[in-house]
Design an enzyme around this catalytic site. Structure first.
Site, PDB file in Angstrom:
ATOM      1  N   ARG A   1       0.880  -1.057  -0.072  1.00 41.73           N
ATOM      2  CA  ARG A   1      -0.254   0.132  -0.009  1.00 41.73           C
ATOM      3  C   ARG A   1       0.903   1.207  -0.020  1.00 41.73           C
ATOM      4  O   ARG A   1       2.155   1.208   0.518  1.00 41.73           O
ATOM      5  CB  ARG A   1      -0.973   0.018   1.233  1.00 41.73           C
ATOM      6  CG  ARG A   1      -1.927  -1.284   1.307  1.00 41.73           C
ATOM      7  CD  ARG A   1      -2.725  -0.846   2.611  1.00 41.73           C
ATOM      8  NE  ARG A   1      -3.616  -2.191   2.907  1.00 41.73           N
ATOM      9  CZ  ARG A   1      -3.645  -3.279   3.445  1.00 41.73           C
ATOM     10  NH1 ARG A   1      -2.254  -3.322   4.126  1.00 41.73           N
ATOM     11  NH2 ARG A   1      -4.485  -4.382   3.283  1.00 41.73           N
TER      12      ARG A   1
ATOM     13  N   LYS B   1      -2.450  -2.385   7.971  1.00 44.69           N
ATOM     14  CA  LYS B   1      -3.374  -1.758   8.653  1.00 44.69           C
ATOM     15  C   LYS B   1      -3.593  -2.173  10.209  1.00 44.69           C
ATOM     16  O   LYS B   1      -3.431  -3.559  10.262  1.00 44.69           O
ATOM     17  CB  LYS B   1      -4.538  -1.836   7.732  1.00 44.69           C
ATOM     18  CG  LYS B   1      -4.703  -1.047   6.441  1.00 44.69           C
ATOM     19  CD  LYS B   1      -6.116  -1.202   6.020  1.00 44.69           C
ATOM     20  CE  LYS B   1      -6.239  -0.299   4.801  1.00 44.69           C
ATOM     21  NZ  LYS B   1      -7.737  -0.472   3.961  1.00 44.69           N
TER      22      LYS B   1
ATOM     23  N   HIS C   1      -2.138   2.331  -5.924  1.00 49.97           N
ATOM     24  CA  HIS C   1      -3.207   1.207  -5.616  1.00 49.97           C
ATOM     25  C   HIS C   1      -3.488   0.411  -7.070  1.00 49.97           C
ATOM     26  O   HIS C   1      -3.514  -0.626  -6.775  1.00 49.97           O
ATOM     27  CB  HIS C   1      -4.419   1.921  -4.940  1.00 49.97           C
ATOM     28  CG  HIS C   1      -5.203   0.856  -3.885  1.00 49.97           C
ATOM     29  ND1 HIS C   1      -4.271   0.700  -2.826  1.00 49.97           N
ATOM     30  CD2 HIS C   1      -6.348   0.274  -4.057  1.00 49.97           C
ATOM     31  CE1 HIS C   1      -5.149  -0.242  -2.051  1.00 49.97           C
ATOM     32  NE2 HIS C   1      -6.341  -0.454  -2.761  1.00 49.97           N
TER      33      HIS C   1
ATOM     34  N   ARG D   1      -0.625  -1.835  -7.012  1.00 53.89           N
ATOM     35  CA  ARG D   1      -0.957  -3.005  -5.979  1.00 53.89           C
ATOM     36  C   ARG D   1      -2.106  -4.150  -6.731  1.00 53.89           C
ATOM     37  O   ARG D   1      -1.753  -4.999  -6.608  1.00 53.89           O
ATOM     38  CB  ARG D   1      -1.573  -2.540  -4.512  1.00 53.89           C
ATOM     39  CG  ARG D   1      -2.053  -3.410  -3.817  1.00 53.89           C
ATOM     40  CD  ARG D   1      -2.417  -2.578  -2.689  1.00 53.89           C
ATOM     41  NE  ARG D   1      -3.185  -3.291  -1.675  1.00 53.89           N
ATOM     42  CZ  ARG D   1      -2.925  -4.014  -0.494  1.00 53.89           C
ATOM     43  NH1 ARG D   1      -1.409  -4.463  -0.314  1.00 53.89           N
ATOM     44  NH2 ARG D   1      -3.446  -4.687   0.240  1.00 53.89           N
TER      45      ARG D   1
ATOM     46  N   HIS E   1      -4.537  -8.710   3.653  1.00 54.10           N
ATOM     47  CA  HIS E   1      -6.170  -8.578   4.052  1.00 54.10           C
ATOM     48  C   HIS E   1      -6.423  -9.469   5.061  1.00 54.10           C
ATOM     49  O   HIS E   1      -6.169 -10.617   5.170  1.00 54.10           O
ATOM     50  CB  HIS E   1      -6.843  -9.098   2.566  1.00 54.10           C
ATOM     51  CG  HIS E   1      -6.821  -8.306   1.426  1.00 54.10           C
ATOM     52  ND1 HIS E   1      -6.974  -8.605   0.001  1.00 54.10           N
ATOM     53  CD2 HIS E   1      -6.381  -6.914   1.232  1.00 54.10           C
ATOM     54  CE1 HIS E   1      -6.939  -7.464  -0.586  1.00 54.10           C
ATOM     55  NE2 HIS E   1      -6.421  -6.640  -0.112  1.00 54.10           N
TER      56      HIS E   1
ATOM     57  N   TYR F   1     -10.352 -10.251  -6.601  1.00 54.10           N
ATOM     58  CA  TYR F   1      -9.351 -10.279  -8.009  1.00 54.10           C
ATOM     59  C   TYR F   1      -9.647 -11.579  -8.593  1.00 54.10           C
ATOM     60  O   TYR F   1      -9.368 -11.748 -10.149  1.00 54.10           O
ATOM     61  CB  TYR F   1      -7.980 -10.501  -7.347  1.00 54.10           C
ATOM     62  CG  TYR F   1      -7.339  -9.195  -6.768  1.00 54.10           C
ATOM     63  CD1 TYR F   1      -7.244  -8.041  -7.500  1.00 54.10           C
ATOM     64  CD2 TYR F   1      -7.363  -9.027  -5.417  1.00 54.10           C
ATOM     65  CE1 TYR F   1      -6.730  -7.086  -6.838  1.00 54.10           C
ATOM     66  CE2 TYR F   1      -7.022  -7.893  -4.738  1.00 54.10           C
ATOM     67  CZ  TYR F   1      -6.596  -6.902  -5.605  1.00 54.10           C
ATOM     68  OH  TYR F   1      -6.340  -5.636  -5.034  1.00 54.10           O
TER      69      TYR F   1
END
Length: 295
Positions: A143, A167, A235, A238, A261, A270
């Site tokens: 990210r 995150k 992004h 990514r 994730h 995806y």
């Protein structure tokens, strides 16, 4: 902002380790709701229900985000004893379809990398840094915030992996390609020593390169590479990393780990990208499709 909503934000930061950008988004949504209905810890259900009308002109995805923030707050308010009821049922619940992410083709990524390599050949620090940034965005799927905030100590000497703080303060290991390693080593040779900074990609004030500046650098490079700058961002690179790995046979669980994730449902988007590509391929390349077009 009321004391109750501030306490909720403090909880998100302390107990859930919410990132600064996440906290800022919650703050905006909660503050905006309080401007319309008053203190959320005290507002009656009937007033909460009126938010649907206030938000009617907003996109469904925006309404869903705002409603989610309020639902989490109300759950917290009930647990804390500030409310005897949970008015979440009065909030709108729009059905949203998550849009497919923008993805670059292999050729577009190659054009971007070729231009970055050509410019890095000048030896100018800014151009050498540019190549290192792109190699890590596309080669490791980082990210934007994860990349620009990497500490200098994160660069491995021999190990093929790099530790990234994602995150919620969750650390993960991501692979560092040979190309990215070479680009990083070249950057370290020309990386400015002053002002002193603990970051791998320092700014002039001693902090780290900003996310905004990273976006600007990519779009400027896209123009020089003959690509549409509107389709290029950290992004998007990514997304290209994830999609191209999946096309190459990567396991979805492995991809989830690499991307950081928390929920594999996020990673599954995806698979839809790849499905959309296959459908488009059939519709444009199949002999019957060509025959219908000629008719």
């Amino acid at each position: 902002m009321s004391a109750a909503t501030q306490a909720f934000l403090d909880m998100l930061a302390a107990e859930r380790g919410a990132a600064a950008n996440t906290l800022a988004a919650y703050r905006r949504d909660l503050a905006g709701a309080e401007e319309l209905v008053g203190d959320l810890a005290k507002a009656p259900r009937a007033r909460i229900a009126k938010l649907a009308g206030e938000w009617s002109a907003l996109a469904p995805s925006t309404v869903a985000r705002k409603a989610s923030a309020l639902r989490q707050f109300f759950g917290f308010a009930v647990d804390e004893g500030w409310r005897s009821d949970d008015p979440s049922g009065a909030l709108p619940n729009p059905r949203t379809r998550r849009p497919l992410p923008k993805v670059l083709s292999h050729g577009e990524v190659e054009a971007l990398l070729e231009r970055a390599e050509l410019e890095a050949g000048s030896g100018k620090p800014a151009r050498v840094r540019q190549l290192a940034l792109i190699e890590m965005l596309y080669g490791s799927g980082l990210r934007a915030t994860e990349l620009v905030s990497l500490p200098l100590s994160s660069v491995p000497r021999d190990a093929p992996l790099i530790t990234v703080m994602g995150k919620g303060g969750q650390a993960r290991m991501v692979p560092l390609s040979d190309r990215a390693r070479e680009a990083l080593q070249a950057w370290l040779k020309v990386r400015p020593r002053e002002p002193a900074s603990r970051f791998l990609f320092p700014s002039r004030n001693g902090k780290h390169l900003s996310r905004v500046r990273l976006y600007q650098l990519l779009k400027e490079l896209a123009v020089r590479a003959g690509l549409d700058p509107d389709g290029i961002s950290p992004h998007v690179l990514r997304h290209a990393f994830a999609t191209h790995l999946l096309e190459g046979g990567a396991d979805l669980r492995v991809l989830q780990t690499l991307l950081g994730h928390a929920d594999i449902a996020t990673t599954q988007i995806y698979t839809h990208v790849d499905e959309a590509r296959l459908v488009s391929l059939v519709n444009t390349r199949h002999p019957l499709a060509q025959r219908r077009a000629s008719d």
